[in-house]
Design an enzyme around this catalytic site. Structure first.
Site, PDB file in Angstrom:
ATOM      1  N   GLU A   1      77.296  23.429  53.772  1.00 56.13           N
ATOM      2  CA  GLU A   1      76.144  24.164  53.239  1.00 56.13           C
ATOM      3  C   GLU A   1      76.546  24.928  51.979  1.00 56.13           C
ATOM      4  OE1 GLU A   1      73.053  27.703  54.685  1.00 56.13           O
ATOM      5  OE2 GLU A   1      74.995  27.442  55.677  1.00 56.13           O
TER       6      GLU A   1
ATOM      7  N   CYS B   1      72.815  24.988  58.935  1.00 57.83           N
ATOM      8  CA  CYS B   1      73.217  26.269  59.513  1.00 57.83           C
ATOM      9  C   CYS B   1      72.404  26.655  60.745  1.00 57.83           C
ATOM     10  CB  CYS B   1      73.130  27.344  58.429  1.00 57.83           C
ATOM     11  SG  CYS B   1      73.836  28.944  58.919  1.00 57.83           S
TER      12      CYS B   1
ATOM     13  N   LYS C   1      65.861  23.156  53.681  1.00 53.16           N
ATOM     14  CA  LYS C   1      65.925  23.872  54.952  1.00 53.16           C
ATOM     15  C   LYS C   1      64.541  24.354  55.376  1.00 53.16           C
ATOM     16  CE  LYS C   1      68.769  27.415  57.226  1.00 53.16           C
ATOM     17  NZ  LYS C   1      69.745  28.510  57.010  1.00 53.16           N
TER      18      LYS C   1
END
Length: 512
Positions: A274, A382, A331
Site C-alpha cells: 500500500e 489495508c 479503496k
C-alpha cells in the site's frame, strides 16, 4: 441485626470489587487467544468464567462489569492507535493516549450491553440461556460492532479458529459463525457444571459429538483447484514511515523497490505494498509507463500501491495500480481520522492536532477486481481486510486474493500480527490463495485454508515468492454471507423467548 446487615453489605461489596478485577484481567487475557500467541483454547474458559460472573448480578451491575471486560479486551486489541497518532501523526502524548483510551471505552459499550442483556435473561431455563441466548447475544454484539457507525470488526472471536481444528467453520458460516461456535462452547462449559452427574455424562457425550462434527468440517473443500498456477512475488522494502513521505527521498524509495523487483522478473506477478509510491500516479507517469513496458516484454505484471487523483471530480484515492495496463482499484472503505475526517463540521478540530499525510481521501464504489495475467484478482487495501463481506464481494469472479497494507503505522505492536491473522481468515472464508504485501511486514502468501506458505519478518528488507494455485467455485459463506448466522440468531432468541413465555403462562394457569 444491623451489624449483620453491615457485614453482609461489606461482603457483597468486596465480592463485586473482586468481580470488577476479574473482568479486567479476563479482558486482558483474551488477547492471548489471538495472534501472535494464538492460544485459542484459553478463550472458552475465560468467557465461561466471565459469563458465570455476569449472571450473579443485576443487569445494571453486569453492565459495569461488561464495560471493564470490554475495555481491557478492546484496549489490548487496539492500543496501537497510540503509535499511529503519536509516533507518526505527531500528536501530543497525552492526546494520543487519550484517543486510544476513549476509543477502547467506546468499544467496551458493546460488551456492556451484552453483559446487561445476559443478566436480564438469567432466570430463563439454563439450557436456553447458555446454549442459545448467550451465544446469540454475543454474535449480535459482534455484528453490531462490525456495522454500526463506520464498523470495527477487529479481533472478533471467530478469528481464533484459524489456528484450530475448527477452521472448517469459516468457509461455511464465516467469522460470525466461528464466534457463535466459540460462544456455544463457553456456554456449554458453564451449563455442564450446573448439571447433576447422570445428566453431565449425557451432555458431555453430546457436546463431544458437537465438537467432533464441527472439527470434521476441516476435511471439506467447497471450491476446486485448477491446473493453473501463477508465480507471485512480494516486495517488502521496509521503508521507515518517517521517510516514506519525505519528497527528497522519493526517487531513492522507487529505486529500492525496482532493484528488489528485478530479482523476480521470472514471476507472473510482482506486488508492492500500500502506498509504496506515496505520490499521485500522474506525477510519476513517464517512469511508471517505462517500467510497465519493460515488464510487459518479460510477461510480468507489477501492482503497486499509489495515490490517484481525479482532477475532473476533485477526488483523491488510496489505490492499487496495475502498472502494465494502467488500471486502478480505489479503496472503498477508509480509516476514519486517518484517511478522512467523518462529520467534518464536528471533528474539524481533530485535523489541527494531528498531521497525517494524504488524510483527506475519498471512498470509491467499484468492484474489487483487477486483471493480473489474464486472471481475476480480488483486491483489498489495508483496513478493508477486516471486513469479511467486502472481501467476499470479489467472489466467485476472483481466482485469487490480494491485500496490500502499510502496517508501519502500527509500529512494533500486535497490530501487524492481528492483520495477518485476519487475512488468513479471509483466505479461508473464500477458499482462495492470498498474496499480501506490507511495507514493513508481515508480508505473506497464504493458501486457501488460511495456512501461511511463505512469509517475511517484521522490519526486514526482502521478498518472498510462491506458485499459487488458481481456484474456482464459491464457498457457502461467500454465497450467503452472514445471512444464515443472522437467521440462526433471530430464531435462537425467538425460540428462547417464546419458550419462556409459554412456561410462565403454564405456571400461572397451574397456580390458578
Amino acid at each position: 441485626m444491623i451489624i449483620n446487615r453491615v457485614i453482609r453489605s461489606g461482603n457483597n461489596s468486596n465480592k463485586y470489587i473482586f468481580s470488577c478485577l476479574l473482568n479486567l484481567v479476563a479482558g486482558c487475557l483474551m488477547i492471548l487467544a489471538f495472534a501472535p500467541w494464538s492460544w485459542y483454547p484459553i478463550a472458552v474458559p475465560i468467557i465461561a468464567v466471565v459469563l458465570h460472573n455476569w449472571l450473579k448480578y443485576s443487569p445494571k451491575k453486569a453492565f459495569k462489569l461488561g464495560i471493564l471486560f470490554g475495555f481491557s479486551y478492546a484496549l489490548g486489541s487496539s492500543y496501537w492507535v497510540y503509535y499511529s497518532l503519536h509516533d507518526y501523526g505527531q500528536a501530543l502524548i497525552f492526546l494520543a493516549a487519550a484517543a486510544a483510551v476513549v476509543f477502547a471505552a467506546i468499544l467496551s459499550l458493546f460488551f456492556a450491553v451484552l453483559a446487561a442483556l445476559v443478566s436480564y435473561h438469567r432466570r430463563y431455563p439454563p439450557a436456553f440461556l447458555y446454549l442459545l441466548i448467550f451465544p446469540a447475544l454475543w454474535v449480535l454484539a459482534e455484528w453490531a460492532r462490525s456495522v454500526l457507525f463506520v464498523g470495527f470488526p477487529w479481533n472478533l472471536l471467530g478469528q481464533i479458529l484459524i489456528d484450530s481444528p475448527w477452521y472448517g467453520i469459516l468457509p461455511l458460516f464465516g467469522i460470525l459463525g466461528g464466534s457463535a461456535v466459540v460462544a456455544i462452547c463457553a456456554g456449554a462449559v458453564v451449563y455442564f457444571f450446573r448439571l447433576q452427574t447422570p445428566a453431565k455424562t449425557v451432555f458431555g457425550i453430546l457436546f463431544g459429538l458437537f465438537l467432533t462434527a464441527t472439527s470434521a468440517l476441516q476435511f471439506i473443500e467447497w471450491t476446486r483447484p485448477t491446473s493453473d498456477e501463477l508465480k507471485a512475488s512480494v516486495i517488502q522494502a521496509n521503508i521507515p514511515q518517517k521517510l516514506k513521505f519525505d519528497r527528497p527521498y522519493l526517487q531513492r524509495l522507487v529505486n529500492q523497490y525496482l532493484d528488489l523487483s528485478m530479482q523476480h522478473t521470472d514471476s507472473d506477478l510482482i506486488l508492492w505494498p500500500e502506498t509504496a509510491i506515496p505520490i499521485y500516479a500522474d506525477m510519476l507517469e513517464k517512469q511508471l509507463t517505462s517500467v510497465g513496458e519493460q515488464l510487459n516484454e518479460q510477461g510480468t505484471v507489477l501492482l503497486t500501491g499509489i495515490f490517484y487523483r481525479d482532477r475532473e471530480q476533485g477526488k483523491r484515492y488510496n489505490s492499487l495500480m496495475n502498472v502494465n495496463s494502467n488500471d486502478f482499484y480505489h479503496k472503498r472503505r477508509l480509516v476514519p481520522f486517518g484517511e478522512y475526517i467523518p462529520l467534518r463540521s464536528v471533528f474539524e478540530v481533530f485535523s489541527n492536532w494531528i498531521i497525517i499525510p494524504m488524510s483527506d481521501l475519498h471512498a470509491a464504489e467499484m468492484t474489487p477486481i483487477l486483471d493480473v495475467s489474464d486472471y481475476n484478482a480480488g483486491v483489498s487495501i489495508c483496513y478493508e481486510i477486516a471486513f469479511a463481506n467486502d472481501i467476499a464481494d470479489s467472489l466467485p469472479a476472483a481466482d485469487f486474493l490480494i491485500n496490500v497494507s502499510n502496517d508501519s503505522w502500527f509500529g512494533d505492536s500486535l497490530a501487524p500480527h492481528q492483520m495477518l491473522q485476519m487475512a488468513r481468515v479471509r483466505a479461508a472464508e473464500n477458499e482462495r490463495y492470498m498474496v499480501r504485501a506490507t511495507n514493513t511486514g508481515i508480508s505473506a502468501i497464504i493458501d486457501h485454508r488460511g495456512r501461511i506458505v511463505e512469509q517475511s519478518e517484521l522490519f526486514e528488507v526482502g521478498s518472498i515468492s510462491y506458485d499459487i494455485i488458481i481456484r474456482k467455485g464459491i464457498t457457502p459463506y461467500a454465497q450467503w454471507r452472514d445471512m444464515p448466522i443472522l437467521i440462526w440468531l433471530m430464531i435462537s432468541l425467538l425460540a428462547a423467548w417464546l419458550t419462556a413465555w409459554y412456561t410462565n403462562k403454564k405456571r400461572k394457569e397451574l397456580r390458578q
